[in-house]
Design a protein around this motif. Structure first.
Motif, PDB file in Angstrom:
ATOM      1  N   GLU A  77       0.827  -1.210   0.000  1.00 47.89           N
ATOM      2  CA  GLU A  77       0.000   0.000   0.000  1.00 47.89           C
ATOM      3  C   GLU A  77       0.862   1.262   0.000  1.00 47.89           C
ATOM      4  O   GLU A  77       0.566   2.232  -0.706  1.00 47.89           O
ATOM      5  N   SER A  78       1.959   1.259   0.784  1.00 52.06           N
ATOM      6  CA  SER A  78       2.859   2.413   0.836  1.00 52.06           C
ATOM      7  C   SER A  78       3.484   2.673  -0.528  1.00 52.06           C
ATOM      8  O   SER A  78       3.595   3.826  -0.970  1.00 52.06           O
ATOM      9  N   TYR A  79       3.890   1.599  -1.202  1.00 57.09           N
ATOM     10  CA  TYR A  79       4.542   1.742  -2.506  1.00 57.09           C
ATOM     11  C   TYR A  79       3.564   2.273  -3.551  1.00 57.09           C
ATOM     12  O   TYR A  79       3.889   3.181  -4.326  1.00 57.09           O
ATOM     13  N   ASP A  80       2.343   1.713  -3.563  1.00 54.75           N
ATOM     14  CA  ASP A  80       1.335   2.178  -4.520  1.00 54.75           C
ATOM     15  C   ASP A  80       1.042   3.663  -4.327  1.00 54.75           C
ATOM     16  O   ASP A  80       0.911   4.424  -5.298  1.00 54.75           O
ATOM     17  N   TYR A  81       0.953   4.069  -3.074  1.00 51.90           N
ATOM     18  CA  TYR A  81       0.658   5.466  -2.742  1.00 51.90           C
ATOM     19  C   TYR A  81       1.804   6.389  -3.162  1.00 51.90           C
ATOM     20  O   TYR A  81       1.604   7.367  -3.881  1.00 51.90           O
TER      21      TYR A  81
ATOM     22  N   GLY B 158       4.407  10.559  -6.290  1.00 52.63           N
ATOM     23  CA  GLY B 158       5.653  11.163  -6.752  1.00 52.63           C
ATOM     24  C   GLY B 158       5.457  12.057  -7.965  1.00 52.63           C
ATOM     25  O   GLY B 158       6.158  13.071  -8.118  1.00 52.63           O
ATOM     26  N   PHE B 159       4.497  11.724  -8.823  1.00 54.64           N
ATOM     27  CA  PHE B 159       4.244  12.535 -10.018  1.00 54.64           C
ATOM     28  C   PHE B 159       3.730  13.932  -9.653  1.00 54.64           C
ATOM     29  O   PHE B 159       3.880  14.874 -10.430  1.00 54.64           O
TER      30      PHE B 159
ATOM     31  N   TYR C 184      -4.043   4.272  -3.568  1.00 56.32           N
ATOM     32  CA  TYR C 184      -3.702   4.619  -4.955  1.00 56.32           C
ATOM     33  C   TYR C 184      -4.649   5.705  -5.459  1.00 56.32           C
ATOM     34  O   TYR C 184      -4.229   6.679  -6.083  1.00 56.32           O
ATOM     35  N   GLY C 185      -5.932   5.552  -5.146  1.00 54.51           N
ATOM     36  CA  GLY C 185      -6.918   6.546  -5.538  1.00 54.51           C
ATOM     37  C   GLY C 185      -6.706   7.874  -4.823  1.00 54.51           C
ATOM     38  O   GLY C 185      -6.903   8.945  -5.407  1.00 54.51           O
ATOM     39  N   VAL C 186      -6.286   7.817  -3.543  1.00 49.82           N
ATOM     40  CA  VAL C 186      -5.980   9.041  -2.783  1.00 49.82           C
ATOM     41  C   VAL C 186      -4.840   9.804  -3.462  1.00 49.82           C
ATOM     42  O   VAL C 186      -4.878  11.030  -3.591  1.00 49.82           O
ATOM     43  N   ALA C 187      -3.812   9.075  -3.893  1.00 49.24           N
ATOM     44  CA  ALA C 187      -2.676   9.699  -4.578  1.00 49.24           C
ATOM     45  C   ALA C 187      -3.106  10.335  -5.900  1.00 49.24           C
ATOM     46  O   ALA C 187      -2.666  11.437  -6.245  1.00 49.24           O
ATOM     47  N   VAL C 188      -3.983   9.651  -6.637  1.00 50.46           N
ATOM     48  CA  VAL C 188      -4.469  10.192  -7.919  1.00 50.46           C
ATOM     49  C   VAL C 188      -5.257  11.474  -7.691  1.00 50.46           C
ATOM     50  O   VAL C 188      -5.088  12.465  -8.426  1.00 50.46           O
ATOM     51  N   SER C 189      -6.116  11.495  -6.680  1.00 46.96           N
ATOM     52  CA  SER C 189      -6.913  12.698  -6.408  1.00 46.96           C
ATOM     53  C   SER C 189      -6.019  13.844  -5.954  1.00 46.96           C
ATOM     54  O   SER C 189      -6.263  15.010  -6.312  1.00 46.96           O
ATOM     55  N   THR C 190      -4.974  13.537  -5.191  1.00 42.66           N
ATOM     56  CA  THR C 190      -4.017  14.567  -4.769  1.00 42.66           C
ATOM     57  C   THR C 190      -3.316  15.174  -5.975  1.00 42.66           C
ATOM     58  O   THR C 190      -3.190  16.398  -6.094  1.00 42.66           O
ATOM     59  N   MET C 191      -2.860  14.316  -6.891  1.00 43.02           N
ATOM     60  CA  MET C 191      -2.178  14.790  -8.089  1.00 43.02           C
ATOM     61  C   MET C 191      -3.130  15.610  -8.961  1.00 43.02           C
ATOM     62  O   MET C 191      -2.734  16.645  -9.527  1.00 43.02           O
TER      63      MET C 191
END
Length: 443
Positions: free
Chosen positions: A124-128, A133-134, A189-196
């Motif tokens: 989970e940490s890696y996916d996030y 990172g983008f 993963y979805g949290v990271a996408v919404s942040t980006m």
């Protein structure tokens, strides 16, 4: 008419404060939303956030270098130099952000291993982190745009863009974590996408405001050149500023280790109370950033006496505001601890910190207002030297001696923080009163 004549400490401070507050509250809401899905995911998210916080700190203080040079250029009515600095900063931060994004993409797993993320949380940490990172590319550009707009007296616009970004992020998190219209749960993963996505939209809107509202022209040809003479001016402020903040972060990490050795209860108190102090700090921090913009303009215009006196007015206002906030926290300390569901043992450890904070927060605001004024004048190396001397030569040794050797516990460590802030504040004020900063003008 000089830009400095149009700048008001009040009109700059309020939107800057609200901007900081929005970021803080959004982080809390974000964490709370994740806990509703799984407490397990909070630990996985924490590691990725630590990595991002480190890079964000570097970006933030490189943008400080940009804002100082632009402010001085505008104060000197050298609009051409200001424009070149904006282009150079955008190019540099975009390149740096792109490199860091690629680094995280290829070495994200290695970074998490260094942080000793448990194997149960690694996926989970890696996916996030891999996706988040983008966002660094957009963060690098966005921080420069926000810093420049504040210097051009559009701090309120920056605040509204932050509100938009945070709304998009929280809406995206809701969809990613709880599903919507039949969509599955995408987790971190979805949290990271919404942040980006929020960062991307924010950068687009900031560019629009810069070009159409602030009337700052952006030329593609200038974006593809990197004038090293101008870059040297930016980094002469940005690198020492970043260095001082990294020293501060490293100091707290070492102190965190001191507290961790005292047991789980002290560690829990340290983690919770540190967040409380960040909230208290916002008033003084927002005033110091607003004054930094004003001092930059005044120094550029060679109006040194006005920069000198306005900084002391900002200092008085900052200390008074911080004392008001910290006294509210002091008188509401039992309600705060009850709201946090602390056990009687944790309350006993935390209670003395509320009293100590009355002294600590006044000294901290005293320090940051003067440090930001010195940076705005171009005298950024002096706060770096005092930071190294007193964080590592006074705060940590005194904290270790009182906290561990004298067995005062977490209170001893925080007395070390208090001594550092006050002594450093007094030394930095001596530097300001000496007026040696007048020789450090960058334009």
């Amino acid at each position: 008419m000089s830009h400095a004549q149009n700048l008001s400490l009040k009109k700059l401070t309020i939107p800057i404060f609200l901007d900081m507050f929005l970021h803080f509250i959004t982080l809390i809401i974000n964490t709370y939303m994740v806990t509703l899905v799984s407490v397990h995911l909070v630990g996985a998210m924490g590691a990725g956030n630590q990595v991002m916080d480190l890079f964000m700190t570097i970006f933030n203080f490189l943008s400080v270098g940009c804002s100082v040079v632009v402010a001085q250029a505008l104060g000197a009515r050298n609009k051409n130099l200001a424009l070149r600095v904006v282009h150079a900063s955008l190019t540099f931060n975009a390149i740096f952000g792109f490199i860091m994004a690629i680094f995280i993409y290829f070495y994200g797993h290695f970074i998490l291993e260094i942080l000793r993320v448990p194997s149960a949380l690694m996926k989970e940490s890696y996916d996030y982190l891999h996706m988040l990172g983008f966002a660094l590319f957009f963060d690098g550009v966005g921080m420069v745009l926000a810093a420049v707009l504040r210097v051009y007296n559009f701090a309120a616009a920056v605040m509204f863009v932050s509100l938009l970004m945070n709304f998009i992020t929280l809406l995206g998190n809701s969809i990613a974590l709880f599903g919507w219209a039949g969509l599955p749960n995408y987790g971190l993963y979805g949290v990271a996408v919404s942040t980006m996505t929020g960062r991307f939209v924010g950068v687009i809107v900031l560019f629009f405001i810069l070009i159409r509202v602030a009337k700052v022209r952006i030329y593609l040809k200038m974006l593809f050149t990197l004038p090293f003479k101008i870059l040297r001016k930016i980094l002469s402020v940005g690198l020492p500023s970043a260095g001082e903040n990294l020293l501060w972060m490293a100091q707290y990490m070492v102190a965190f280790g001191f507290v961790a050795s005292m047991g789980e209860a002290s560690l829990n108190v340290q983690t919770v109370y540190f967040q409380i102090t960040l909230l208290i700090l916002m008033c003084g921090a927002s005033i110091s950033v607003a004054n930094e913009v004003i001092v930059g303009h005044l120094v550029g215009a060679m109006r040194f006496d006005e920069a000198y006196s306005r900084t002391f007015r900002a200092l008085k206002l900052g200390v008074l505001a911080s004392l008001c906030v910290v006294l509210v926290a002091y008188f509401c300390k039992f309600k705060i601890m009850d709201a946090l569901n602390l056990t009687p043992a944790l309350k006993e450890i935390m209670l003395p910190l509320f009293t100590l904070s009355i002294v600590l927060e006044a000294g901290r605001t005293f320090n940051i207002v003067i440090v930001n004024a010195l940076r705005a004048s171009g005298d950024a190396k002096f706060p770096l030297m005092t930071g190294f001397a007193f964080m590592w030569g006074l705060s940590l040794p005194l904290g270790y001696f009182l906290g561990i050797t004298c067995e005062m516990g977490i209170l001893g460590v925080w007395i070390g923080f208090t001594a550092d802030e006050w002594v450093r504040g007094l030394v930095n004020t001596w530097r300001w009163k000496s007026r040696k900063w007048q020789e450090k003008r960058l334009v």
